[in-house]
Design a protein around this motif. Structure first.
Motif, PDB file in Angstrom:
ATOM      1  N   UNK A 168      29.592  59.800 -44.146  1.00 52.36           N
ATOM      2  CA  UNK A 168      28.583  59.726 -45.210  1.00 52.36           C
ATOM      3  C   UNK A 168      27.215  59.360 -44.623  1.00 52.36           C
ATOM      4  N   UNK A 169      27.218  58.434 -43.675  1.00 53.44           N
ATOM      5  CA  UNK A 169      25.963  57.990 -43.048  1.00 53.44           C
ATOM      6  C   UNK A 169      25.313  59.173 -42.335  1.00 53.44           C
ATOM      7  N   UNK A 170      26.135  59.891 -41.545  1.00 54.69           N
ATOM      8  CA  UNK A 170      25.588  60.993 -40.753  1.00 54.69           C
ATOM      9  C   UNK A 170      25.073  62.113 -41.653  1.00 54.69           C
ATOM     10  N   UNK A 171      25.720  62.330 -42.802  1.00 57.49           N
ATOM     11  CA  UNK A 171      25.259  63.376 -43.724  1.00 57.49           C
ATOM     12  C   UNK A 171      23.818  63.101 -44.157  1.00 57.49           C
ATOM     13  N   UNK A 172      23.441  61.823 -44.290  1.00 59.06           N
ATOM     14  CA  UNK A 172      22.085  61.481 -44.737  1.00 59.06           C
ATOM     15  C   UNK A 172      21.119  61.246 -43.577  1.00 59.06           C
ATOM     16  N   UNK A 173      21.610  60.688 -42.459  1.00 56.44           N
ATOM     17  CA  UNK A 173      20.681  60.100 -41.478  1.00 56.44           C
ATOM     18  C   UNK A 173      20.856  60.598 -40.039  1.00 56.44           C
ATOM     19  N   UNK A 174      21.743  61.548 -39.790  1.00 60.62           N
ATOM     20  CA  UNK A 174      21.956  62.033 -38.416  1.00 60.62           C
ATOM     21  C   UNK A 174      20.627  62.510 -37.822  1.00 60.62           C
ATOM     22  N   UNK A 175      20.337  62.055 -36.597  1.00 56.86           N
ATOM     23  CA  UNK A 175      19.101  62.443 -35.926  1.00 56.86           C
ATOM     24  C   UNK A 175      17.917  61.556 -36.287  1.00 56.86           C
ATOM     25  N   UNK A 176      18.065  60.722 -37.321  1.00 59.14           N
ATOM     26  CA  UNK A 176      16.963  59.847 -37.741  1.00 59.14           C
ATOM     27  C   UNK A 176      17.185  58.408 -37.308  1.00 59.14           C
ATOM     28  N   UNK A 177      18.383  58.088 -36.794  1.00 59.13           N
ATOM     29  CA  UNK A 177      18.683  56.718 -36.371  1.00 59.13           C
ATOM     30  C   UNK A 177      19.234  56.750 -34.946  1.00 59.13           C
ATOM     31  N   UNK A 178      19.105  55.617 -34.235  1.00 56.88           N
ATOM     32  CA  UNK A 178      19.470  55.599 -32.819  1.00 56.88           C
ATOM     33  C   UNK A 178      20.972  55.736 -32.618  1.00 56.88           C
ATOM     34  N   UNK A 179      21.772  55.061 -33.462  1.00 53.58           N
ATOM     35  CA  UNK A 179      23.213  55.038 -33.216  1.00 53.58           C
ATOM     36  C   UNK A 179      23.975  54.707 -34.474  1.00 53.58           C
ATOM     37  N   UNK A 180      25.267  55.064 -34.444  1.00 54.82           N
ATOM     38  CA  UNK A 180      26.184  54.636 -35.500  1.00 54.82           C
ATOM     39  C   UNK A 180      27.473  54.169 -34.853  1.00 54.82           C
ATOM     40  N   UNK A 181      27.970  53.031 -35.331  1.00 53.34           N
ATOM     41  CA  UNK A 181      29.258  52.538 -34.872  1.00 53.34           C
ATOM     42  C   UNK A 181      30.280  52.882 -35.956  1.00 53.34           C
ATOM     43  N   UNK A 182      31.258  53.710 -35.584  1.00 55.36           N
ATOM     44  CA  UNK A 182      32.261  54.189 -36.552  1.00 55.36           C
ATOM     45  C   UNK A 182      33.439  53.230 -36.587  1.00 55.36           C
ATOM     46  N   UNK A 183      33.553  52.484 -37.684  1.00 58.51           N
ATOM     47  CA  UNK A 183      34.664  51.537 -37.832  1.00 58.51           C
ATOM     48  C   UNK A 183      35.634  51.968 -38.909  1.00 58.51           C
ATOM     49  N   UNK A 184      35.632  53.278 -39.253  1.00 57.22           N
ATOM     50  CA  UNK A 184      36.546  53.748 -40.297  1.00 57.22           C
ATOM     51  C   UNK A 184      36.020  53.418 -41.682  1.00 57.22           C
ATOM     52  N   UNK A 185      36.818  53.714 -42.716  1.00 59.62           N
ATOM     53  CA  UNK A 185      36.367  53.462 -44.090  1.00 59.62           C
ATOM     54  C   UNK A 185      36.199  51.974 -44.375  1.00 59.62           C
ATOM     55  N   UNK A 186      35.228  51.621 -45.230  1.00 56.38           N
ATOM     56  CA  UNK A 186      35.009  50.218 -45.558  1.00 56.38           C
ATOM     57  C   UNK A 186      36.013  49.770 -46.610  1.00 56.38           C
ATOM     58  N   UNK A 187      36.284  48.459 -46.634  1.00 54.60           N
ATOM     59  CA  UNK A 187      37.393  47.947 -47.424  1.00 54.60           C
ATOM     60  C   UNK A 187      37.035  47.750 -48.902  1.00 54.60           C
ATOM     61  N   UNK A 188      35.887  47.134 -49.172  1.00 58.58           N
ATOM     62  CA  UNK A 188      35.528  46.807 -50.562  1.00 58.58           C
ATOM     63  C   UNK A 188      34.962  48.029 -51.278  1.00 58.58           C
ATOM     64  N   UNK A 189      34.042  48.740 -50.619  1.00 58.45           N
ATOM     65  CA  UNK A 189      33.527  49.983 -51.190  1.00 58.45           C
ATOM     66  C   UNK A 189      32.345  49.824 -52.127  1.00 58.45           C
ATOM     67  N   UNK A 190      32.023  48.605 -52.526  1.00 53.31           N
ATOM     68  CA  UNK A 190      30.859  48.320 -53.377  1.00 53.31           C
ATOM     69  C   UNK A 190      29.977  47.355 -52.615  1.00 53.31           C
ATOM     70  N   UNK A 191      28.655  47.379 -52.848  1.00 49.43           N
ATOM     71  CA  UNK A 191      27.771  46.431 -52.193  1.00 49.43           C
ATOM     72  C   UNK A 191      28.093  44.996 -52.621  1.00 49.43           C
ATOM     73  N   UNK A 192      27.530  44.049 -51.872  1.00 52.41           N
ATOM     74  CA  UNK A 192      27.758  42.635 -52.161  1.00 52.41           C
ATOM     75  C   UNK A 192      27.199  42.256 -53.536  1.00 52.41           C
TER      76      UNK A 192
END
Ligand code: TXA
Ligand code: MG
Length: 335
Positions: A168-192
């Motif tokens: 999802x991150x890469x779909x929006x921001x690939x090439x616009x950010x220095x790096x992404x660390x892929x840790x798999x799907x997030x657990x909660x799924x909603x913001x704090x």
């Protein structure tokens, strides 16, 4: 015509480094952040786009990459409560909530501390600061090694659905950010969940990954609601059209027209399902935590089906249902 040597070529968009979820990956992420670069990483809620919160140039680059309105302040992430206390003043209520929910999906808005390093731009000039201690082990490893407050909004283009997977991150921001660390799907799924402890009764600014009921139990009294004075929005990020898919979202629907997509909850189906473009269920068993974890991914998938409308079945409002209904109402708001 002379061939242009590569060093003279106009700056092409730089490739986004893919970092592995291991010690080398977190060390590289921390190193890039300390150098003022933008790095996306997983938290237990959603993927964040991190920048050095003490460096106005890095923060400006972050707003630019997200195309985010500048007046929207950011959350500073710290590896532990001790680190948070250096950035803001935690009163009795804030301390109580920190003890109950940190590390975890709770953000506290508190008065800025005298020795805070979070720069003005990251706070949009406010005298308060939003602090969060995430529980995700990769996020904590990065924060420990970066050794400075890292501001991190959700790693999506401003106004779009928050990312719960690296893709999802890469779909929006690939090439616009220095790096992404892929840790798999997030657990909660909603913001704090965001709670302001500024004066008097703590106030709920944004429902999220910790249910209101749990926070009120820890406080021993009810939270005040969000400030309804439209001239003085306490959580400036509460823009109504946030979390918008391209499709129109119709909450509380009970039937589908041909070609529409549907987002279900629980065992019940919708009339007209036979000619639906796509149907996904947040939780066939009616489990709120499962529904929260699936919300943004399912919205993205239904949107990608190309259906003009996403009909959303009713979802109960208790517990995490408050935050789920809040995000769906925003997705449905006219743009
Ligand atoms: O789960 C999360 O909180 C994720 C992950 C990445 O940590 N982050 C996140 O950040 O959702 P963002 O930027 O999408 O949302 C930050 C919210 C906005 O609504 C903003 O207006 C509010 O926090 N905020 C930040 N500082 C504030 C302040 N001083 N007073 C009131 N609201 C503030
Ligand atoms: Mg966001």
């Amino acid at each position: 015509m002379r061939r242009v040597p590569s060093t003279e070529r106009p700056a092409a968009p730089r490739a986004t480094e893919r970092l592995a979820p291991d010690p080398a990956g977190t060390a590289r992420a921390a190193e890039l952040l300390a150098a003022g670069r933008l790095v996306a990483f997983p938290t237990e809620t959603v993927y964040g786009l991190g920048a050095d919160g003490t460096d106005p140039t890095a923060v400006a680059a972050l707003y630019e990459a997200k195309e985010r309105p500048r007046f929207n302040p950011l959350i500073a992430h710290l590896p532990d409560t001790e680190g948070a206390r250096r950035e803001g003043r935690l009163d009795r209520d804030a301390e109580r909530l920190a003890r109950a929910f940190w590390p975890g999906p709770l953000t506290l808005v508190v008065p800025l501390g005298p020795a805070s390093r979070v720069c003005d731009l990251a706070r949009a000039g406010l005298g308060s600061v939003a602090l969060r201690v995430p529980s995700h082990p990769l996020a904590r490893a990065i924060l420990l090694q970066a050794a400075r407050p890292i501001v991190a909004p959700s790693a999506n283009q401003s106004g779009r659905v928050s990312p719960t997977r690296a893709g999802h991150v890469l779909a929006d921001l690939d090439g616009r950010i220095a790096a992404i660390l892929d840790g798999g799907p997030t657990e909660v799924g909603l913001e704090s969940t965001i709670v302001a402890c500024l004066e008097g009764t703590p106030r709920l600014l944004r429902p999220g990954g910790v249910a209101r009921e749990a926070i009120e139990a820890a406080l021993g009294r009810p939270l005040a609601g969000p400030d309804t004075d439209p001239g003085r929005p306490l959580a400036p990020g509460g823009l109504l059209s946030h979390y918008a898919p391209r499709a129109r979202v119709r909450p509380g629907g009970d039937r589908l027209l041909p070609g529409e997509a549907a987002l279900l909850f629980g065992p019940a189906g919708l009339a007209g399902s036979g000619e639906a473009a796509m149907i996904l269920n947040l939780s066939p068993a009616g489990d709120m935590a499962e529904a929260a974890a699936n919300l943004f991914g399912h919205l993205r998938a239904l949107d990608a089906s190309g259906a003009p409308v996403i009909v959303v079945a009713p979802i109960p409002k208790h517990g995490l249902g408050e935050a789920i209904n809040d995000r769906l109402a925003r997705a449905a708001a006219a743009r």
